[in-house]
Design a protein around this motif. Sequence first.
Motif, short mmCIF file in Angstrom:
data_model
loop_
_atom_site.label_atom_id
_atom_site.label_comp_id
_atom_site.label_asym_id
_atom_site.label_seq_id
_atom_site.Cartn_x
_atom_site.Cartn_y
_atom_site.Cartn_z
N TYR A 57 7.90 -12.59 -7.23
CA TYR A 57 8.47 -11.36 -7.40
C TYR A 57 7.71 -10.65 -8.70
O TYR A 57 7.97 -9.26 -8.54
CB TYR A 57 9.89 -11.56 -7.83
N ALA A 58 7.01 -11.13 -9.49
CA ALA A 58 6.31 -10.39 -10.46
C ALA A 58 5.08 -9.93 -10.25
O ALA A 58 4.27 -9.64 -11.10
CB ALA A 58 6.49 -11.22 -11.86
N VAL A 59 4.59 -9.90 -9.13
CA VAL A 59 3.18 -9.44 -8.62
C VAL A 59 3.03 -8.06 -9.31
O VAL A 59 3.99 -7.34 -8.90
CB VAL A 59 3.06 -9.70 -7.22
N PRO A 60 1.86 -7.83 -9.71
CA PRO A 60 1.63 -6.47 -10.13
C PRO A 60 1.79 -5.32 -9.05
O PRO A 60 1.60 -5.57 -7.95
CB PRO A 60 0.26 -6.37 -10.84
N SER A 61 1.84 -4.02 -9.39
CA SER A 61 2.27 -3.06 -8.50
C SER A 61 1.25 -2.70 -7.82
O SER A 61 1.24 -2.51 -6.45
CB SER A 61 2.66 -1.77 -9.32
N PHE A 62 -0.18 -2.74 -8.08
CA PHE A 62 -1.23 -2.64 -7.22
C PHE A 62 -1.49 -3.34 -6.13
O PHE A 62 -2.16 -3.31 -5.27
CB PHE A 62 -2.62 -2.73 -8.29
N ALA A 63 -0.85 -4.63 -6.13
CA ALA A 63 -0.78 -5.76 -5.02
C ALA A 63 0.56 -5.80 -4.17
O ALA A 63 0.31 -6.99 -3.27
CB ALA A 63 -1.06 -7.03 -5.67
N THR A 64 1.27 -4.72 -4.09
CA THR A 64 2.49 -5.17 -3.47
C THR A 64 2.36 -4.98 -1.76
O THR A 64 3.27 -5.32 -1.13
CB THR A 64 3.49 -4.10 -3.72
N ALA A 65 1.12 -4.77 -1.29
CA ALA A 65 0.77 -4.74 0.01
C ALA A 65 -0.04 -6.07 0.29
O ALA A 65 0.06 -6.48 1.68
CB ALA A 65 -0.06 -3.66 0.39
N ASP A 66 -0.33 -6.60 -0.54
CA ASP A 66 -1.16 -8.10 -0.41
C ASP A 66 -0.60 -9.08 -1.65
O ASP A 66 -1.53 -9.26 -2.46
CB ASP A 66 -2.50 -7.88 -0.37
N PRO A 67 0.56 -9.28 -1.85
CA PRO A 67 1.23 -10.02 -2.79
C PRO A 67 0.68 -11.03 -3.50
O PRO A 67 0.61 -11.76 -4.41
CB PRO A 67 2.64 -10.03 -2.61
N LEU A 68 0.07 -12.09 -2.46
CA LEU A 68 -0.45 -13.36 -2.86
C LEU A 68 -1.85 -13.49 -2.93
O LEU A 68 -2.54 -13.88 -3.88
CB LEU A 68 0.02 -14.35 -1.70
N HIS A 69 -2.60 -12.96 -2.12
CA HIS A 69 -4.25 -13.16 -1.85
C HIS A 69 -4.55 -14.25 -2.20
O HIS A 69 -5.41 -14.53 -3.13
CB HIS A 69 -4.85 -12.01 -2.90
N THR A 70 -4.11 -15.09 -1.44
CA THR A 70 -4.45 -16.82 -1.57
C THR A 70 -5.98 -16.89 -1.35
O THR A 70 -6.36 -16.37 -0.41
CB THR A 70 -3.63 -17.54 -0.55
N ASN A 71 -6.77 -17.67 -2.20
CA ASN A 71 -8.27 -17.59 -2.15
C ASN A 71 -8.80 -18.80 -2.07
O ASN A 71 -9.96 -18.84 -2.27
CB ASN A 71 -8.70 -16.70 -3.09
N SER A 72 -8.06 -20.05 -2.04
CA SER A 72 -8.69 -21.19 -2.37
C SER A 72 -7.87 -22.53 -1.77
O SER A 72 -6.52 -22.18 -1.86
CB SER A 72 -9.14 -21.68 -3.85
N VAL A 73 -8.34 -23.38 -1.27
CA VAL A 73 -7.45 -24.72 -0.57
C VAL A 73 -8.43 -25.98 -0.99
O VAL A 73 -9.50 -25.88 -1.02
CB VAL A 73 -7.51 -24.70 0.79
N GLN A 74 -7.61 -26.87 -1.59
CA GLN A 74 -8.33 -28.32 -1.61
C GLN A 74 -7.21 -29.30 -1.25
O GLN A 74 -6.15 -29.28 -1.62
CB GLN A 74 -8.75 -28.65 -3.18
N PHE A 75 -7.77 -30.23 -0.15
CA PHE A 75 -6.61 -31.14 0.47
C PHE A 75 -7.05 -32.37 -0.72
O PHE A 75 -7.90 -32.73 -1.08
CB PHE A 75 -7.35 -31.49 1.60
#
Length: 452
Positions: free
Chosen positions: A248-266
């Motif tokens: 909920y605290a994502v900055p205003s510039f990112a409200t169309a792409d709030p997560l921008h998940t960029n990495s996964v490690q199993f």
Amino acid sequence: MKNSDRIGFTVFFVAIVFIAFVAGAFMVLTRTFPYPLFNDAHKAAGALIQQTTLSDLYTQSDLWRDARRDDRGVTVHDAGRAYPGFTLYTSGDGSYASLVDMDGREVHRWQLPYSQVWDQSPVGRAPRPDDRIYWRKARVLPNGDLVAIFIANNDTPWGYGMVKLDADSQVIWRYHASTHHDLDITPEGDVVTLTHEFTDQAVPAFAKLERPWLDDFLVVLDGDTGEERSKVSLAQAFMDSPYADLFYAVPSFATADPLHTNSVQFLTPELAGRFAPAQGQAGQVLLSFRHPGAVALVDPDSGTMNWAIKGPWLGQHYPRVNRAGHFTLFDNLGHFEKDNRTRVLEVDPTDQRIVARYTGDAAHPFDSGLRGAVEELPNGNWLITESDGGRLLEVADGEIVWEFVNPVRAGDRDQYIPVVSAAQRVAPEDLDPAFRSKLETRSEKSPSSTSR
């Protein structure tokens, strides 16, 4: 027309304009119908204009950067300290992956343009041209098979799909969804990755969330067929967890792409055992969320998020559990020095203490505002991908013991260099004998690309 009639008409016209203004303002502020229709049309028109006005690939895309130096290939190789093997990397100038030896000789290449796999994007639109598409991440398997993610420049969703190829770049399977950023391979051979999709879901606790907005999904694919085994919403994982306020605290510039998940490690059982202080469990996935600035653990079947932290990093990528039970992290913007904004951190998850770091200096600046990766090698060295610099470097105790600069250039003065992404160091003994033999033969016959 009488003056009184003119005055009356003017008053009427002004009143209509005022009412329309008030109604429009109310519609925008409350986002009531028909605001969504106008908003979607405005976004679509803006995206189309942006795409059609992109005329210079080298200066108007994020696939190329100004070359910071003239040398190419391997510039540093301390054979006594570097971890020996072959290094895989992808390059922003096309949909291919190169495997080079420690002297920078290319011993194998996989290559497949997007147009030879699909004739539309995953959402059904005409795709970007092939020179606007590249492989964001690739992983080579012991037998020479390769899994790769297609990414498009200047499109949203920018994830374009995933393929598994054999050593001859023939398609084994294809997965046509908006895969993006990263992938990992489980011990059983399944593929863990990310996809994203637009959603119009209202989130009452996040009133400023743009609509539609991009939600990210954690996806597991069957390694033999490419079929989905599971798919969970990462936004929902956040909202259902004790860590919802990070979302909920994502900055205003990112409200169309709030997560921008960029990495996964199993997390294998071995990795989870090391990560026990952070509640790590085998089968969970360690994720990086760029816009909330968070690192978290999520179960790919249930979507449960049982641990998350926000630390002293900015625009981060690529957390990976290491041998000490800490995690390394590519901190893109947290160093705050001109032309040297990037650092690598090793973080203790129990107290968020930074136990080690690598930063550039005046002689060896380190700066990548976008992308980037770091992996701990079996000997404890760090293999670092400085994407915007177009180079790979291996660091031991803060010193560069191996460095490779992308040899590709463009422009009338060779002033542009393609970005590189997420290198993989492969020990020869970890490869199947037949594939290893081919690589070693090519290494012996190819000229060295070492530049000193």
